[in-house]
Scaffold this motif. Structure first.
Motif, mmCIF file in Angstrom:
data_model
loop_
_atom_site.group_PDB
_atom_site.id
_atom_site.type_symbol
_atom_site.label_atom_id
_atom_site.label_comp_id
_atom_site.label_asym_id
_atom_site.label_seq_id
_atom_site.Cartn_x
_atom_site.Cartn_y
_atom_site.Cartn_z
ATOM 1 N N GLU A 146 -19.591 -21.740 32.282
ATOM 2 C CA GLU A 146 -20.410 -20.816 31.497
ATOM 3 C C GLU A 146 -19.856 -20.677 30.081
ATOM 4 N N GLN A 147 -18.528 -20.617 29.968
ATOM 5 C CA GLN A 147 -17.909 -20.507 28.650
ATOM 6 C C GLN A 147 -18.168 -21.764 27.826
ATOM 7 N N LYS A 180 -20.725 -23.736 28.148
ATOM 8 C CA LYS A 180 -22.140 -23.699 27.777
ATOM 9 C C LYS A 180 -22.356 -22.748 26.599
ATOM 10 N N LYS A 181 -21.709 -21.571 26.647
ATOM 11 C CA LYS A 181 -21.827 -20.633 25.532
ATOM 12 C C LYS A 181 -21.319 -21.268 24.241
ATOM 13 N N ASN A 182 -20.187 -21.961 24.335
ATOM 14 C CA ASN A 182 -19.639 -22.616 23.153
ATOM 15 C C ASN A 182 -20.572 -23.703 22.652
ATOM 16 N N ASP A 205 -23.824 -23.744 23.086
ATOM 17 C CA ASP A 205 -24.965 -23.055 22.490
ATOM 18 C C ASP A 205 -24.636 -22.557 21.093
#
Length: 111
Positions: free
Chosen positions: A93-94, A96-98, A100
Motif C-alpha cells: 500500500e505504501q 502504491k501511495k508513493n 500515485d
C-alpha cells in the motif's frame, strides 16, 4: 580524492547501508520498483525507454550489491519473503501511495 580512496569510501558506504535491515529494504524496494527482474514489452517507445532507464538503474544497484556483499541480496530476498501478510500488504500500500504521488507529481510537471 584519489581513485583508491574514493572506491574504498564508496565500498564502505555500501557495506554500511547493506548492514542494516532498513538499508536492505530500501535498496530492495528500489530494485523491485525499477523492474530489474522484469522484461519490458511495450509498443510505446517513450514508455519502453523510461522502463529500460529505470531498469538500468536497478541493475546498477543490484550489480553493486553483488560486487560488495552478495549475501546481502539473498538476505534481502529472505527478509522480504518473511514479512507477515499484513506487513507485506502495508508495504505494498505504501509503494502504491508513493507511485500515485510520483504520477501526480509527473502530471503537474507536464502542465
Amino acid at each position: 580524492m584519489k581513485k583508491n580512496k574514493k572506491e574504498s569510501l564508496r565500498k564502505s558506504d555500501w557495506l554500511y547501508i547493506l548492514a542494516s535491515p532498513q538499508g536492505r529494504r530500501v535498496l530492495g524496494e528500489v530494485v523491485e520498483r525499477s523492474g530489474t527482474l522484469k522484461v519490458n514489452h511495450n509498443e510505446n517507445e517513450i514508455l519502453l525507454a523510461k522502463c529500460e532507464g529505470s531498469r538500468s538503474v536497478g541493475l546498477d544497484i543490484l550489480n553493486t550489491i553483488l560486487e560488495y556483499k552478495p549475501s546481502a541480496f539473498t538476505q534481502m530476498l529472505a527478509e522480504l519473503a518473511s514479512l507477515s501478510n499484513s506487513q507485506q500488504k502495508d508495504l505494498e500500500e505504501q509503494i502504491k501511495k508513493n507511485d500515485d504521488l510520483g504520477l501526480h507529481n509527473e502530471q503537474q510537471n507536464e502542465e
